[in-house]
Design an enzyme around this catalytic site. Structure first.
Site, PDB file in Angstrom:
ATOM      1  N   ASP A 140      29.177 -27.865 -12.400  1.00  0.00           N
ATOM      2  CA  ASP A 140      30.003 -27.891 -11.203  1.00  0.00           C
ATOM      3  C   ASP A 140      30.730 -29.208 -10.988  1.00  0.00           C
ATOM      4  O   ASP A 140      31.955 -29.246 -10.815  1.00  0.00           O
ATOM      5  CB  ASP A 140      29.140 -27.572  -9.975  1.00  0.00           C
ATOM      6  CG  ASP A 140      29.965 -27.299  -8.732  1.00  0.00           C
ATOM      7  OD1 ASP A 140      30.495 -28.261  -8.145  1.00  0.00           O
ATOM      8  OD2 ASP A 140      30.087 -26.129  -8.349  1.00  0.00           O
ATOM      9  N   ILE A 168      31.886 -24.582  -6.740  1.00  0.00           N
ATOM     10  CA  ILE A 168      32.478 -23.863  -7.866  1.00  0.00           C
ATOM     11  C   ILE A 168      31.486 -22.852  -8.432  1.00  0.00           C
ATOM     12  O   ILE A 168      31.844 -21.706  -8.750  1.00  0.00           O
ATOM     13  CB  ILE A 168      32.952 -24.859  -8.943  1.00  0.00           C
ATOM     14  CG1 ILE A 168      34.013 -25.792  -8.352  1.00  0.00           C
ATOM     15  CG2 ILE A 168      33.524 -24.118 -10.146  1.00  0.00           C
ATOM     16  CD1 ILE A 168      34.368 -26.963  -9.242  1.00  0.00           C
ATOM     17  N   ASP A 169      30.227 -23.239  -8.559  1.00  0.00           N
ATOM     18  CA  ASP A 169      29.199 -22.295  -9.001  1.00  0.00           C
ATOM     19  C   ASP A 169      29.164 -21.072  -8.099  1.00  0.00           C
ATOM     20  O   ASP A 169      29.117 -19.923  -8.566  1.00  0.00           O
ATOM     21  CB  ASP A 169      27.826 -22.969  -8.993  1.00  0.00           C
ATOM     22  CG  ASP A 169      27.504 -23.665 -10.303  1.00  0.00           C
ATOM     23  OD1 ASP A 169      27.615 -23.027 -11.356  1.00  0.00           O
ATOM     24  OD2 ASP A 169      27.136 -24.850 -10.269  1.00  0.00           O
ATOM     25  N   HIS A 170      29.163 -21.304  -6.796  1.00  0.00           N
ATOM     26  CA  HIS A 170      29.042 -20.181  -5.869  1.00  0.00           C
ATOM     27  C   HIS A 170      30.305 -19.318  -5.864  1.00  0.00           C
ATOM     28  O   HIS A 170      30.218 -18.083  -5.740  1.00  0.00           O
ATOM     29  CB  HIS A 170      28.723 -20.692  -4.466  1.00  0.00           C
ATOM     30  CG  HIS A 170      27.315 -21.164  -4.311  1.00  0.00           C
ATOM     31  ND1 HIS A 170      26.246 -20.299  -4.296  1.00  0.00           N
ATOM     32  CD2 HIS A 170      26.780 -22.409  -4.188  1.00  0.00           C
ATOM     33  CE1 HIS A 170      25.115 -20.985  -4.152  1.00  0.00           C
ATOM     34  NE2 HIS A 170      25.415 -22.270  -4.084  1.00  0.00           N
TER      35      HIS A 170
END
Length: 400
Positions: A140, A168-170
């Protein structure tokens, strides 16, 4: 009952984005089976803040609900064969390894489709399946740097900063869910089984769609970040976090005249809405001066009276007492395998006013190995042989 009842998902995921996407599918009713190595997936053995509750990683709490776990040695021929029999029963196969990782184990997309041509194959990667950056680590904060998110966060005076969470991951997880659900819908209509690909670079760019589009199309700017207290480079002043005598307040989308009236700022009382763009620095500095003369409570009262959009800047602790979060039941309280309380974020979407329930709390490593194999047609003898050979394991351990 859930929207995805009857859909079986095999999740070869680790870290955050892939497991989070699989959890969303589980929340919607899918039978999500987490296929883990014998020592467990990364997220159950590593924890943000190094925090474990009864040996349960807070990362496993974040992404582990509504899933069953099977632990398999994919390098063992018997383990690989067992997984292929599971693939034959699946609707969706998910993975978020670097491109080519599963191929080396004999589990390429082609290998899987030879077993089950109807699967939706979903891959979440850092940079896509191919290209010059395909093998780079997709993490991320690194994507925050590459995508411009870090460069556009912070201030011109003090430089770029990283966002303190992992957006960004989520966002990649949410895009993966959207892609899988769309592919399932298409398969239902046409019979076509798609490959769904999400990469974190484009997820990071999509997260900044408004500002990237403005920048690429020539919007006026002095730099990539705000200055003089502004939260960004593209909004009219005031727009940002302003200090009070005892805290901070975020101000959004208000005219200079509104702020002049609220905070007694004669120098900007005659400024127009256009001046909010063209004279950002003057307006923002004036507001900062006005805010620092008041306590947070006083400032909030004055801003409220003037109809200025604002919120007091608060930490996570305030979320537990937030009346709207309480109304929405945004937190779910459960217990760990050891009996200690744990707090989970609830599924963030409502269906007919209802939040999907937690059917399974984060499970021990391989807890459902025997159960899942039996459902796939393995006899008791076959399962016993796999367990005895160490090709699969079933445990009560929360980490490997």
């Amino acid at each position: 009952m859930g929207a995805l009842d009857g859909i079986r998902v095999l999740s070869f995921n680790h870290f955050l984005s892939g497991p989070a996407a699989a959890q969303h599918l589980g929340d919607l009713g899918a039978d999500v089976i987490a296929v883990e190595p014998l020592n467990g997936a990364f997220q159950r053995n590593w924890a943000v803040g190094n925090r474990f509750v009864d040996d349960t990683s807070v990362n496993h709490m974040t992404t582990g609900r509504n899933k069953r776990s099977i632990a398999v040695d994919l390098k063992a021929p018997a383990g690989l064969a067992a997984v292929k029999r599971l693939i034959a029963t699946a609707d969706v196969v998910m993975e978020n390894f670097r491109p080519g990782t599963l191929d080396k184990l004999g589990l390429s997309e082609g290998d899987m489709r030879a077993v089950n041509p109807a699967i939706i194959y979903a891959a979440t990667t850092g940079f896509g399946a191919d290209g010059p950056y395909a093998k780079r680590p997709g993490q991320d904060v690194l994507l925050q740097a590459m995508s411009g998110l870090a460069a556009h966060t912070g201030s011109m005076e003090h430089g770029p900063v990283a966002v303190g969470s992992v957006p960004i991951d989520h966002h990649a997880a949410a895009l993966t869910v959207a892609g899988i659900v769309a592919a399932l819908f298409e398969r239902e209509r046409t019979g076509k089984a798609r490959r769904v690909e999400v990469n974190m670079l484009q997820a990071a760019m999509d997260l900044q769609g408004e500002s990237i589009t403005a920048w690429m199309n020539g919007a006026d700017r002095a730099g990539p970040r705000g200055s003089d207290g502004m939260a960004n480079w593209f909004s009219p002043a005031p727009y940002g976090i302003y200090a009070t005598t005892d805290g901070h307040v975020m101000i959004s989308m208000s005219t200079p005249a509104d702020l002049a009236r609220a905070l007694d700022l004669p120098d900007v009382a005659g400024f127009t809405a256009t001046d909010g763009f063209e004279r950002r620095g003057e307006v923002s500095r004036a507001v900062a001066f006005g805010m620092q003369r008041h306590s947070t409570q006083e400032a909030s009262r004055k801003l409220q009276a003037a109809g200025v959009w604002h919120e007091v800047v608060q930490d996570y602790d305030a979320l537990r007492q937030n009346p709207q979060a309480q109304h929405l039941k945004a937190f779910t309280e459960a217990t760990t395998q050891g009996g200690s309380p744990m707090i989970l974020l609830s599924h963030p979407v409502r269906y007919d006013g209802e939040t999907p329930p937690v059917r399974l709390t984060p499970q021990p490593l391989g807890r459902q190995t025997r159960e899942v194999l039996a459902e796939a047609g393995f006899s008791d003898g076959e399962i016993d042989a796999l367990l005895a050979a160490g090709a699969v394991v079933e445990t009560d351990r929360m980490r490997g």
